[in-house]
Design a protein around this motif. Structure first.
Motif, PDB file in Angstrom:
ATOM      1  N   ILE A 107     -62.223  50.258  54.517  1.00  0.00           N
ATOM      2  CA  ILE A 107     -62.798  49.117  53.801  1.00  0.00           C
ATOM      3  C   ILE A 107     -61.830  48.628  52.731  1.00  0.00           C
ATOM      4  O   ILE A 107     -61.440  47.456  52.695  1.00  0.00           O
ATOM      5  CB  ILE A 107     -64.152  49.499  53.169  1.00  0.00           C
ATOM      6  CG1 ILE A 107     -65.133  49.986  54.233  1.00  0.00           C
ATOM      7  CG2 ILE A 107     -64.739  48.312  52.402  1.00  0.00           C
ATOM      8  CD1 ILE A 107     -66.419  50.583  53.664  1.00  0.00           C
ATOM      9  N   ARG A 111     -59.256  45.310  53.245  1.00  0.00           N
ATOM     10  CA  ARG A 111     -59.684  44.142  52.481  1.00  0.00           C
ATOM     11  C   ARG A 111     -58.854  43.902  51.227  1.00  0.00           C
ATOM     12  O   ARG A 111     -58.771  42.768  50.752  1.00  0.00           O
ATOM     13  CB  ARG A 111     -61.159  44.287  52.092  1.00  0.00           C
ATOM     14  CG  ARG A 111     -62.110  44.241  53.276  1.00  0.00           C
ATOM     15  CD  ARG A 111     -63.561  44.411  52.839  1.00  0.00           C
ATOM     16  NE  ARG A 111     -64.473  44.359  53.985  1.00  0.00           N
ATOM     17  CZ  ARG A 111     -65.775  44.577  53.918  1.00  0.00           C
ATOM     18  NH1 ARG A 111     -66.327  44.873  52.740  1.00  0.00           N
ATOM     19  NH2 ARG A 111     -66.529  44.523  55.011  1.00  0.00           N
ATOM     20  N   ASN A 127     -65.422  46.286  58.493  1.00  0.00           N
ATOM     21  CA  ASN A 127     -66.829  45.908  58.661  1.00  0.00           C
ATOM     22  C   ASN A 127     -67.641  47.014  59.328  1.00  0.00           C
ATOM     23  O   ASN A 127     -68.796  47.252  58.968  1.00  0.00           O
ATOM     24  CB  ASN A 127     -66.929  44.625  59.477  1.00  0.00           C
ATOM     25  CG  ASN A 127     -66.312  43.430  58.759  1.00  0.00           C
ATOM     26  OD1 ASN A 127     -66.127  43.456  57.547  1.00  0.00           O
ATOM     27  ND2 ASN A 127     -65.980  42.395  59.507  1.00  0.00           N
ATOM     28  N   GLU A 130     -68.305  49.834  56.851  1.00  0.00           N
ATOM     29  CA  GLU A 130     -69.310  49.389  55.881  1.00  0.00           C
ATOM     30  C   GLU A 130     -70.711  49.408  56.486  1.00  0.00           C
ATOM     31  O   GLU A 130     -71.673  49.829  55.835  1.00  0.00           O
ATOM     32  CB  GLU A 130     -68.967  47.988  55.396  1.00  0.00           C
ATOM     33  CG  GLU A 130     -69.900  47.461  54.318  1.00  0.00           C
ATOM     34  CD  GLU A 130     -69.490  46.070  53.864  1.00  0.00           C
ATOM     35  OE1 GLU A 130     -69.200  45.901  52.672  1.00  0.00           O
ATOM     36  OE2 GLU A 130     -69.443  45.163  54.728  1.00  0.00           O
ATOM     37  N   SER A 174     -66.915  45.654  48.436  1.00  0.00           N
ATOM     38  CA  SER A 174     -68.143  45.748  49.226  1.00  0.00           C
ATOM     39  C   SER A 174     -69.333  45.558  48.306  1.00  0.00           C
ATOM     40  O   SER A 174     -69.423  46.193  47.255  1.00  0.00           O
ATOM     41  CB  SER A 174     -68.246  47.110  49.921  1.00  0.00           C
ATOM     42  OG  SER A 174     -69.539  47.282  50.490  1.00  0.00           O
TER      43      SER A 174
END
Length: 215
Positions: A107, A111, A127, A130, A174
């Motif tokens: 994650i 990102r 994704n 998460e 997130s």
């Protein structure tokens, strides 16, 4: 004492916070990703961050560094001595270092880190982690967190530091925890952020996080 590494690393932050709670002054210098020079290479021959130097003593790995600091400065006590509490603290450190970090790495890296380094992003992996793995971590923590708001012995210990550090990285990119499904975890993590040792560490890394977010 010199700590080599990137401040946003959960493992670097873990040592910084632990040392701050002990009243130990650390000089934080860049290390890893081609930085740190010969001193870092000797402290961490495999490039693992953080690296550490105290005079002629060189070592890497956050747990090893914390063990060294705790032996030199046993007070205030952050690793309980009672058998069950000590075992739980070591478990939570392992949980943070391996399980939480393994979940958060795809994650945070994809990102935040990959764009800064000009590397390809695997947003599908981010994704998936998460959606499929992160809720299970929050479910577990929400279930085991005591009413005191601390993981072990109803007081602040290494357990809180070790679990909070990788979760803070996840929360940089997130919003899952903000959904309200895990209020105990949300409140505990906010309590950690507001603690002076954590607040200072997070403030010191804020510019680096801003660069990542902008990339």
């Amino acid at each position: 004492m010199i700590l080599y590494g990137a401040r946003p690393s959960p493992f670097v932050r873990k040592v910084i916070v632990f040392a701050a709670e002990k009243g130990i002054d650390l000089e934080v210098q860049p290390g890893g990703f081609g930085q740190g020079g010969e001193a870092f290479a000797q402290a961490s021959p495999f490039g693992k961050i953080p690296g550490f130097q105290d005079g002629d003593f060189l070592i890497s790995d956050s747990t090893a560094i914390i063990t060294y600091l705790d032996t030199l400065h046993p007070e205030p006590n952050l690793i309980p001595t009672e058998a069950r509490a000590r075992a739980r603290t070591i478990w939570y450190e392992e949980f943070g270092d391996t399980i939480v970090q393994a979940t958060g790495m795809p994650i945070f890296f994809n990102r935040m880190v990959a764009p800064l380094l000009g590397m390809p992003q695997d947003l599908a992996a981010a994704n998936a982690a998460e959606a499929d793995k992160l809720p299970g971590l929050y479910d577990y923590l929400d279930r085991v967190l005591p009413e005191s708001g601390f993981l072990v012995e109803d007081r602040f210990t290494l357990a809180d530091i070790a679990v909070a550090c990788p979760l803070m990285n996840i929360c940089y990119c997130s919003a899952v925890l903000k959904e309200g499904r895990w209020p105990r975890v949300r409140d505990w993590l906010q309590q950690m952020r507001e603690r002076p040792s954590f607040a200072a560490a997070l403030a010191a890394e804020a510019k680096a996080i801003e660069r990542m977010a902008a990339a």
